[in-house]
Design an enzyme around this catalytic site. Structure first.
Site, PDB file in Angstrom:
ATOM      1  N   CYS A   1       0.817  -1.234   0.000  1.00  0.00           N
ATOM      2  CA  CYS A   1       0.000   0.000   0.000  1.00  0.00           C
ATOM      3  C   CYS A   1       0.838   1.266   0.000  1.00  0.00           C
ATOM      4  O   CYS A   1       0.328   2.341  -0.314  1.00  0.00           O
ATOM      5  CB  CYS A   1      -0.926   0.016   1.200  1.00  0.00           C
TER       6      CYS A   1
ATOM      7  N   HIS B   1      -3.216   7.073   2.926  1.00  0.00           N
ATOM      8  CA  HIS B   1      -3.662   5.751   2.480  1.00  0.00           C
ATOM      9  C   HIS B   1      -5.058   5.508   3.047  1.00  0.00           C
ATOM     10  O   HIS B   1      -5.324   5.769   4.225  1.00  0.00           O
ATOM     11  CB  HIS B   1      -2.684   4.691   2.988  1.00  0.00           C
TER      12      HIS B   1
ATOM     13  N   ASN C   1     -10.222  -0.231   0.456  1.00  0.00           N
ATOM     14  CA  ASN C   1      -8.758  -0.221   0.444  1.00  0.00           C
ATOM     15  C   ASN C   1      -8.280  -0.810  -0.885  1.00  0.00           C
ATOM     16  O   ASN C   1      -8.429  -2.002  -1.129  1.00  0.00           O
ATOM     17  CB  ASN C   1      -8.250  -1.050   1.628  1.00  0.00           C
TER      18      ASN C   1
END
Ligand code: ACO
Length: 333
Positions: free
Chosen positions: A118, A260, A290
Site C-alpha cells: 500500500c 492511504h 482499500n
C-alpha cells in the site's frame, strides 16, 4: 545531462480508473456474517469496485495513465520512465510496467514495478523524483494499481469487507522556471520485523503454488487487523512528523493530507495526532475501500479533478502497507 544542476519536479497530470462492477456492504451481507452498520462504523467503507473477468492490473493502469497524460497535455511518446506500484501484478514476469509500456504505445523506456504494497505509490513518486531531480528524465509516469480481488477470500469477513480494485496515475515532470511546484521532503521506511501482520503466503519461492496451497487457502491475504491498525497510525504519524520537520513546516500550513485509505478511523487518528481538521483530509474510502497502492493516487486525482486541490497548495501524502512499509511526502502542488 548537466551533473551539477538539479531540477524541481511537478505533478503535471493525474488520472484514475475504477472498474464498473461494484460490491456494496449489502452484497457482502449476503456472502458473510456481517452487517452494513458494522462495516460503516468500523471502516467507513460502503462500496468497492471489482475488476471484470479478464480485466487485469495493466488494463486499469492503462486507463488511469491515459487520463493522466491527457491532463498533462502529453502523449505516451513523451514518457521517459514508467513505474507501476502494485502488489497484484498481471503475473510475476514480465513486470506490469513493461506490459503497460506496450499497451500505452510508449517508447522502450525504463519500466519498473515497485513492490511496497500500500505504500507503493508513495515509494514510486519518491523514486521518480530522484530521476527528475538529477535531470535524467523529464516526464515519469507513476502508477498505483491493483486487482486485489483474486487474493481475497470472500468467505472471511475480516478481510473481504476491506479491499477493492482501482488504478491511479500521475505524470511527474520537470518543473519550468516559472512553476513553483516542488517535492520538499520525503521519508520512507520498511520494518520487516513486523512483516507477519499482513501476508500473502503463497506464490513465491517460499511457498510455490500446489494443490495443498489452494486447499489451505494460502493464496489469500491474511492479516492481524487490530495490530495493523495500531502500527498504521504510528508509522504514518512518524513519517508525517519527519517530512514536516525536515522542511520546518507546521501542520497548520498543510493544505491537504492525502493518506492511504485503509480505514477511516486510522485516517482520523493520524489527523488528530497533528491537530489537522478532517476537512483538510482527502477521504475517498467510502466508495472504493482499500485499493492498496492505488488509494493515495486515486484520492489525489479525485481531489484535483473536483477542484479541492489547487496549484500552490502544500500537500502531505502518507501511506503504510505490508512489509511493513510506510512513507510520507511533503510537496507544493
Ligand atoms: N462483520 C462483523 N463482525 C466482524 C467482522 C465483520 N466483517 N469482522 C470482524 N468482526 C468481529 C470480530 O470477530 C470481533 O468479534 P469478537 O469481539 O466476538 O471477537 C469483533 O468484530 C471486533 O473485531 P476487531 O478485529 O477487534 O475489530 P476492529 O475494530 O479492529 O476492526 C478491522 C477490524 C476493520 C479489520 C480493523 O482492525 C482494521 O481496519 N485494521 C486495519 C486493516 C488494514 O488496514 N489492513 C490492510 C493493511 S495493509 C494494506 O493496506 C494492504
Amino acid at each position: 545531462m548537466n551533473s551539477t544542476k538539479t531540477y524541481r519536479s511537478r505533478i503535471s497530470g493525474t488520472g484514475s480508473y475504477l472498474p464498473e462492477k461494484v460490491l456494496t456492504n449489502h452484497d457482502l451481507e449476503k456472502m458473510v456474517d456481517t452487517s452494513h452498520e458494522w462495516i460503516m462504523e468500523r471502516t467507513g467503507i460502503y462500496a468497492r469496485h471489482i475488476a471484470a473477468d479478464g480485466e487485469v492490473t495493466s488494463d486499469l493502469s492503462l486507463k488511469a495513465s491515459q487520463r493522466a497524460l491527457e491532463a498533462a497535455g502529453l502523449t505516451a511518446q513523451d514518457v521517459d520512465m514508467i513505474l507501476v506500484a502494485t502488489a497484484s501484478p498481471d503475473q510475476p514476469m514480465p513486470n506490469t510496467a513493461c506490459i503497460l509500456q506496450h499497451k500505452l504505445g510508449a517508447r522502450t523506456c525504463m519500466s519498473l514495478d515497485i513492490s511496497a504494497a500500500c505504500s507503493g505509490f508513495v515509494y514510486g513518486l519518491v523514486v521518480a523524483d530522484q530521476f527528475v531531480r538529477t535531470g535524467a528524465y523529464k516526464h515519469v509516469l507513476v502508477v498505483g494499481a491493483e486487482v486485489l480481488h483474486p487474493y481475497v477470500n470472500y468467505k472471511e469477513r475480516d478481510t473481504c469487507i476491506l479491499f477493492g480494485d482501482a488504478a491511479g496515475a500521475v505524470v511527474l515532470s520537470r518543473a519550468e522556471e516559472d512553476q513553483d511546484s516542488e517535492i520538499y521532503s520525503f521519508f520512507l521506511q520498511g520494518d520487516g520485523a513486523i512483516g507477519d501482520l499482513f501476508v500473502l503466503p503463497a506464490g513465491g519461492s517460499a511457498l510455490p503454488f500446489s494443490k495443498e496451497v489452494l486447499e489451505n487457502g494460502q493464496h489469500y491475504v491474511r492479516m492481524k487487523g487490530r495490530e495493523i491498525f495500531k502500527h498504521a497510525v504510528r508509522t504514518m504519524s512518524e513519517c508525517c512528523h519527519e517530512v514536516l520537520r525536515a522542511h520546518n513546516m507546521p501542520p497548520s500550513e498543510v493544505s491537504w493530507v492525502i493518506p492511504h485509505q485503509a480505514n477511516v478511523r486510522i485516517i482520523e487518528a493520524v489527523a488528530k495526532h497533528f491537530g489537522i481538521s478532517m476537512d483538510k483530509v482527502v477521504v475517498e474510502i467510502e466508495d472504493m475501500g482499500n485499493t492498496s497502492a492505488a488509494t493515495v493516487v486515486v484520492a489525489l486525482d479525485k481531489a484535483v479533478r473536483d477542484g479541492r486541490i489547487q496549484r500552490g497548495q502544500n500537500l502531505l501524502l502518507t501511506a503504510f502497507g505490508a512489509g511493513i512499509t510506510s512513507g510520507a511526502i511533503l510537496m507544493r502542488y
